[in-house]
Design an enzyme around this catalytic site. Sequence first.
Site, short mmCIF file in Angstrom:
data_model
loop_
_atom_site.label_atom_id
_atom_site.label_comp_id
_atom_site.label_asym_id
_atom_site.label_seq_id
_atom_site.Cartn_x
_atom_site.Cartn_y
_atom_site.Cartn_z
N GLY A 1 8.63 -10.42 54.09
CA GLY A 1 9.53 -9.28 54.16
C GLY A 1 10.66 -9.40 53.17
CD GLU A 2 11.13 -6.60 49.06
OE1 GLU A 2 12.12 -6.39 48.35
OE2 GLU A 2 10.05 -6.01 48.92
N GLY A 3 15.00 -8.43 52.63
CA GLY A 3 16.26 -8.07 53.27
C GLY A 3 17.32 -7.82 52.24
N GLY A 4 18.54 -7.68 52.71
CA GLY A 4 19.63 -7.33 51.81
C GLY A 4 19.93 -8.42 50.79
CG MET A 5 22.26 -11.50 51.25
SD MET A 5 23.14 -12.89 51.96
CE MET A 5 23.08 -14.05 50.59
N GLY A 6 17.62 -11.24 50.14
CA GLY A 6 16.52 -11.97 49.54
C GLY A 6 15.16 -11.49 49.97
CB VAL B 1 11.43 -13.94 53.71
CG1 VAL B 1 11.03 -15.17 54.51
CG2 VAL B 1 12.93 -13.73 53.77
CG ASP C 1 24.48 -8.94 60.52
OD1 ASP C 1 24.90 -7.92 61.10
OD2 ASP C 1 23.52 -8.93 59.75
#
Length: 887
Positions: free
Chosen positions: A91-96, A98, A206
């Site tokens: 997956g992808e998130g705001g910082m990186g 994975v 968070d």
Amino acid sequence: MDARRWERIQELFHEAADLAPGARAALLDRACAGDPELRAQVEALLDGDAAGESLVDRDVSHVASALLPHAHAAPLPTHVVGPYRLVRLLGEGGMGVVYLAERADLGSAAAIKLLRDAWLSPARRERFVAEQKVLAQLNHPAIARLFDAGTLADGTPWIAMEHVEGVALGEYCRSRQLPLRARLQLVRGVGEAVLHAHQNLVIHRDLKPSNVLVRADGSVKLLDFGIAKQLERLDDDGDAQDEVTRTGMRLMTPAYAAPEQVKGERVGIHTDVYALGVMLYELLSGALPFDLTDKTPGESVRLIVETDPPRPSARASRDGVQASRAEWDDLDVLCLTAMHKDPARRYRSVDALVRDIDHFLAGEPLDAHADTWGYRLATFVRRNHRSVGATAVALVAVVALVAFYTVRLAQARDRALNESVRAQRIQRFMSNLFRGGDEAAGPAESLRVVTLLDQGVAEARALDLEPRVQADLYQTLGGIYGQLGALERADSLLGRGLAQWRRIAGDSSVEAARAMVALGDLRTSQARYDEGEQLLRAGVTTLSTSRDAGDAAVLEARTALGRALTERGEHARAIAELDSAMASLRAGETARREPRLVHEALGELANAHFYAGNYDVADSLNRQVLAMTRALYGERHPRVAEDLMNLGATQQERGKYKESEQLFREALAISTAFYGENHYRTAGNLTYLGRSLLLQNRYAEARIPFERALAIRERVFGAMHPFVANTLNELGSLAVREERYADAEALYHRVLDIYGRAYSGKNFRRGVATANLADTYMYRKDYRRAEPLYREALDIYIASQGAEHLNTGIGHIKLGRCLLRSGRFREAVPETERGYAIVAKVAAPDVSFLQAARLDLSIAYDSLGKPAEAGRYRAEREKYLPKPTGK
């Protein structure tokens, strides 16, 4: 286009830009429902962003796509990040981004996180590095662990984390339609993980259901400390306020953010308490406290800061729980107390929130209510309305409570008077004890402490008409004898004290419980671990039934239990027990009133982390303990010596032998001045100092402290105590260095005999002695006898301390050397390299074990016809050889 419209478009663009395509579409479906023009404008911005060709327009997912193809592409498994082989995108998130990865040499899975746009933003790179440091210091079963970290060739940072197979908390509750109690238990599990982070001076900032995964066995895992911040830096960093203001809504999820967070004010433990309250609110009601859909950032801030949320019972939907009216009353209080606008009026800690969840689950009144008899009465009536009529119960309860508290007050008054009389009697006893005979002549100069104690025991035996005073004195005198190392006298007196209290006050009395704790603590010193733990647990249980969790007697007992678990090698259990005790200390007023309790518990926690191999944590805690010791007791107190010893032990494990020697010598000077030359605590200092000298190859100097320590420990503890075995083990190491292998073999067999009697199961100390015995055979070239012992030792290390512990690394290196000298080069290389990787993470680069591994690997690779690999290790070894000091 008006400003408000443009602000909304920007907000959605920034939210959607960091999401994967599927999640992005779902967001726009929800946020732009009924407004196709809004969706078209946001998608136009997203298309433009995706079409960018310059470096500034690209993020790490583009680079990763080139470097690491899609999961379904065949070449992907060949690509590696550090020692890990990537398997598929998670997956992808705001910082990186994975990826799922596996480590071939260990056969373990991990989640690899690559920093998005790392080379473009120093601030983001710093946050990523901060995430590594934060995760590395958190060791809790409900927190995803950090395995490894590094950078790609282009400088992009990566970290390897524990891969967690699970379902997001909210989805888990919805899909299974979990009942009320199950949801509360899950939130309680998250709370315990957050509490552990707070105890390590870390806040999450968070918390939300999507950051919590529930595994197949129903246990929770808390993820993503990427925007966590050290609590201590909030106090020390002058720029912290500015940083919070600058990052604004980008470093939080607004729906779960506390009022102080969205206003850019200072955050703390209370901020995570608020987020846990929102999480609880959502899981119970099926809805968030504030609907921020279609709200601009400014509107969202005003709503969170200025508006009180409705009670969760009023928002309950089909995704929420079924609860009775009485249950909803308490659930409303739980959530709204945690989410109070004023941080000072929230639960004071996560532990306090967890306690109230426990109260609810047990059908007890909540601490969040005013603790009045009226509330307790109302709770009783409400929860028992099927058994009795409310009116009748109320009347009976009022009468009963009045009578109850009248009797309690009278009992308290009588106890206070009795305690006063006992205190005066003991004061007279101690005064008479130290007069030394003729009152006019003053204290006798020839009196020694032991003489006084013997005199005190004789007088205590004469107090048959005052059994409570007598029992108290048996306890006090027994404790002093224990401190002096007179364990048999201590055993006799503490045993008498316990028997006396059981006879006077009963087995379940507080006095008997404290006596059990004192005797249990002595059993730990005597290495009678099973009996000691049984006494300590019984004492803790009895005290906990009559006193609050933050009571000083309860906390002293739990600290003693943690010490016992550490001594028997149960390090994970010790850390859990001591972490919990520290949480109870910090949650109430006891820490302020009784700083010595914090000091004691923190010191034991540091010891447990040291033996578990968490050297950075242990070093940090021991420095805090040393500062507290000096503040509480002064510079020359023997506790200062203990703290210096602990700091020296960490330096020694890291291969910094000169630094450790200096600390051990400072400690020895203090111990000797306080206890004298022949005390068992002095012997502990001597053993550590001797080991430091031995590791510096100063054999003749090392022998003197070892032999002195052995004589003291055999006299105090007897021939079969683990402390004696510890010193014998060091003398065995000295014999190996001096090539007296037969002497070393005899010493190690004696050590194994002692450890075998003292410890059950796979205790790491037995692993150390087994590996050392194997050394005696290897140096005599009897590899057939050495190899199975090395494998046995390695098995013990992995079972008791884990696959990444320093001892495990040394075990691999030793086994590799045995295989190498047997001529089995292909088998030797993976063992030695595995050990090398483990030891290199903790020890100094010039430590002897690493140098030995480099030498072995250069020989093995030469023998296998791989000169390049051999040359690399040979050059590395030469780099760390001592430089000539001549002209």
